[in-house]
Scaffold this motif. Structure first.
Motif, mmCIF file in Angstrom:
data_model
loop_
_atom_site.group_PDB
_atom_site.id
_atom_site.type_symbol
_atom_site.label_atom_id
_atom_site.label_comp_id
_atom_site.label_asym_id
_atom_site.label_seq_id
_atom_site.Cartn_x
_atom_site.Cartn_y
_atom_site.Cartn_z
ATOM 1 N N ASP A 11 0.803 -1.227 0.000
ATOM 2 C CA ASP A 11 0.000 0.000 0.000
ATOM 3 C C ASP A 11 0.834 1.275 0.000
ATOM 4 N N PHE A 12 2.155 1.162 -0.195
ATOM 5 C CA PHE A 12 3.017 2.347 -0.268
ATOM 6 C C PHE A 12 2.664 3.162 -1.511
ATOM 7 N N VAL A 13 2.457 4.482 -1.335
ATOM 8 C CA VAL A 13 2.094 5.346 -2.466
ATOM 9 C C VAL A 13 3.113 6.456 -2.716
ATOM 10 N N GLY A 14 4.146 6.550 -1.891
ATOM 11 C CA GLY A 14 5.164 7.559 -2.121
ATOM 12 C C GLY A 14 5.359 8.487 -0.938
ATOM 13 N N VAL A 15 6.281 9.429 -1.090
ATOM 14 C CA VAL A 15 6.651 10.311 0.024
ATOM 15 C C VAL A 15 6.431 11.793 -0.272
ATOM 16 N N ALA A 16 6.153 12.136 -1.528
ATOM 17 C CA ALA A 16 6.020 13.553 -1.894
ATOM 18 C C ALA A 16 4.582 13.855 -2.285
ATOM 19 N N LYS A 17 3.833 14.400 -1.337
ATOM 20 C CA LYS A 17 2.420 14.712 -1.572
ATOM 21 C C LYS A 17 2.250 16.212 -1.769
ATOM 22 N N PHE A 18 1.391 16.609 -2.712
ATOM 23 C CA PHE A 18 1.166 18.026 -2.943
ATOM 24 C C PHE A 18 -0.255 18.285 -3.415
ATOM 25 N N TYR A 19 -0.632 19.539 -3.294
ATOM 26 C CA TYR A 19 -1.973 20.020 -3.645
ATOM 27 C C TYR A 19 -1.993 20.439 -5.113
ATOM 28 N N VAL A 20 -3.078 20.096 -5.810
ATOM 29 C CA VAL A 20 -3.255 20.501 -7.203
ATOM 30 C C VAL A 20 -4.611 21.201 -7.307
ATOM 31 N N GLY A 21 -4.597 22.494 -7.603
ATOM 32 C CA GLY A 21 -5.826 23.269 -7.653
ATOM 33 C C GLY A 21 -6.144 23.826 -9.023
ATOM 34 N N ASN A 22 -7.249 24.575 -9.085
ATOM 35 C CA ASN A 22 -7.761 25.178 -10.316
ATOM 36 C C ASN A 22 -8.010 24.131 -11.391
ATOM 37 N N VAL B 52 4.085 8.214 -10.313
ATOM 38 C CA VAL B 52 2.942 8.663 -9.515
ATOM 39 C C VAL B 52 2.454 7.514 -8.638
ATOM 40 N N GLY B 53 2.296 7.785 -7.335
ATOM 41 C CA GLY B 53 1.801 6.756 -6.436
ATOM 42 C C GLY B 53 0.317 6.841 -6.183
ATOM 43 N N ASP B 54 -0.216 8.065 -6.166
ATOM 44 C CA ASP B 54 -1.632 8.216 -5.818
ATOM 45 C C ASP B 54 -2.177 9.536 -6.355
ATOM 46 N N VAL B 55 -3.403 9.498 -6.843
ATOM 47 C CA VAL B 55 -4.126 10.697 -7.275
ATOM 48 C C VAL B 55 -5.508 10.643 -6.657
ATOM 49 N N SER B 56 -5.898 11.692 -5.960
ATOM 50 C CA SER B 56 -7.210 11.712 -5.318
ATOM 51 C C SER B 56 -7.893 13.054 -5.556
ATOM 52 N N ILE B 57 -8.892 13.063 -6.453
ATOM 53 C CA ILE B 57 -9.688 14.267 -6.682
ATOM 54 C C ILE B 57 -10.719 14.372 -5.561
ATOM 55 N N LYS C 292 -14.117 15.392 -3.866
ATOM 56 C CA LYS C 292 -15.471 15.585 -4.383
ATOM 57 C C LYS C 292 -16.449 15.953 -3.281
ATOM 58 N N ASP C 293 -17.518 16.611 -3.678
ATOM 59 C CA ASP C 293 -18.553 17.036 -2.744
ATOM 60 C C ASP C 293 -19.303 15.836 -2.187
ATOM 61 N N ASN C 294 -19.517 15.835 -0.876
ATOM 62 C CA ASN C 294 -20.181 14.707 -0.231
ATOM 63 C C ASN C 294 -21.595 14.474 -0.750
ATOM 64 N N GLU C 295 -22.304 15.534 -1.054
ATOM 65 C CA GLU C 295 -23.703 15.412 -1.432
ATOM 66 C C GLU C 295 -23.894 15.129 -2.920
ATOM 67 N N THR C 296 -23.177 15.856 -3.757
ATOM 68 C CA THR C 296 -23.405 15.745 -5.202
ATOM 69 C C THR C 296 -22.420 14.830 -5.911
ATOM 70 N N GLY C 297 -21.263 14.597 -5.294
ATOM 71 C CA GLY C 297 -20.245 13.795 -5.939
ATOM 72 C C GLY C 297 -19.473 14.561 -6.996
ATOM 73 N N ARG C 298 -19.756 15.847 -7.125
ATOM 74 C CA ARG C 298 -19.086 16.673 -8.134
ATOM 75 C C ARG C 298 -17.707 17.089 -7.630
ATOM 76 N N SER C 299 -16.755 17.142 -8.537
ATOM 77 C CA SER C 299 -15.411 17.575 -8.172
ATOM 78 C C SER C 299 -15.442 18.964 -7.556
ATOM 79 N N ARG C 300 -14.619 19.167 -6.534
ATOM 80 C CA ARG C 300 -14.528 20.483 -5.901
ATOM 81 C C ARG C 300 -13.416 21.329 -6.535
ATOM 82 N N GLY C 301 -12.807 20.807 -7.588
ATOM 83 C CA GLY C 301 -11.830 21.591 -8.330
ATOM 84 C C GLY C 301 -10.404 21.490 -7.828
ATOM 85 N N PHE C 302 -10.137 20.538 -6.932
ATOM 86 C CA PHE C 302 -8.757 20.355 -6.502
ATOM 87 C C PHE C 302 -8.511 18.882 -6.162
#
Length: 241
Positions: free
Chosen positions: A159-170, A190-195, A197-207
């Protein structure tokens, strides 16, 4: 019995972010990211094998039933309706649709083996997870399968996904995790990508949050700050935490 079709739990409406390694089961009280729980499963080559000896004599011994049980488990979601119960590998987080009947009728259960990481465990019939309303089992992402295989080959935790995590916005609201994975793969592994999403609508929150395997890859990935993805110039920076 060797389990066959590896899956992940996802919101039935497609509203949730993916279930990632390291997350607890959907019934858990907390999640690594905001949004609804999801879990991913993928189809891998599945052949039923004889069970190892069960612990303390609780499970049925290896028998000719293994082949039939393994073959039935492989058909779930294909020619047989997906059951509402499943198990999850505690080592790599792959999930498998499974019913009490698949575990035989003798003893309390039987030994099963994950076809993704080869981890095996004794699975009791009365310890299966229930699939909650609003969730479904979907294919395990190919990127995650490849990452797990590389981790095992390198002697790392699956389950190792890496050591360098960062925020991706806009981000564009239509961009997918697969597209982000492809974009950042140009700078390293790339170890992991997690968009998120809004809890209610499931729509991406843009980051989103992206994790690279090494610090060096993370530094290279920061060069994508301002790059165009899906018609928008993304923002890449270290997370607040």
């Amino acid at each position: 019995m060797k389990l066959s079709t590896a899956l992940v739990l996802a919101c039935a409406a497609g509203a949730a972010s993916a279930f990632h390694p390291g997350m607890m089961s959907p019934s858990a009280s907390s999640a690594r990211t905001t949004g609804v729980w999801t879990r991913t499963m993928s189809t891998v080559e599945a052949a039923a094998e004889g069970d190892a000896s069960p612990p303390s004599g609780d499970a049925s011994p290896p028998s000719g039933d293994d082949q039939a049980m393994g073959a039935r488990q492989k058909l779930y979601g294909v020619s047989v309706d997906m059951p509402n119960t499943y198990v999850r590998c505690g080592r790599c987080s792959a999930a498998y649709a499974l019913t009490p009947e698949d575990l035989g009728t003798k003893g309390k259960g039987r030994r099963v083996e994950c076809s993704v990481c080869s981890h095996s465990w004794f699975q009791a019939r009365d310890r299966l997870f229930n699939l909650n309303d609003g969730f479904e089992l979907v294919d395990f992402p190919e990127n995650d399968l490849n990452r797990i295989a590389k981790n095992i080959e390198a002697g790392r935790s699956p389950d190792f996904v890496g050591v360098a995590k960062f925020y991706v916005g806009n981000l564009s609201y239509e961009v997918t995790e697969e597209e982000l994975h492809e974009a950042f793969s140009e700078k390293g592994e790339v170890g992991d990508v997690s968009i998120i999403k809004d809890n209610e609508t499931g729509r991406s929150r843009g980051f989103a949050f992206v994790t690279m395997f090494t610090e060096e890859d993370g530094k290279k990935a920061m060069e994508l700050d301002g790059a165009e993805v899906r018609g928008r110039n993304i923002s890449v920076r270290p997370p607040n935490n």
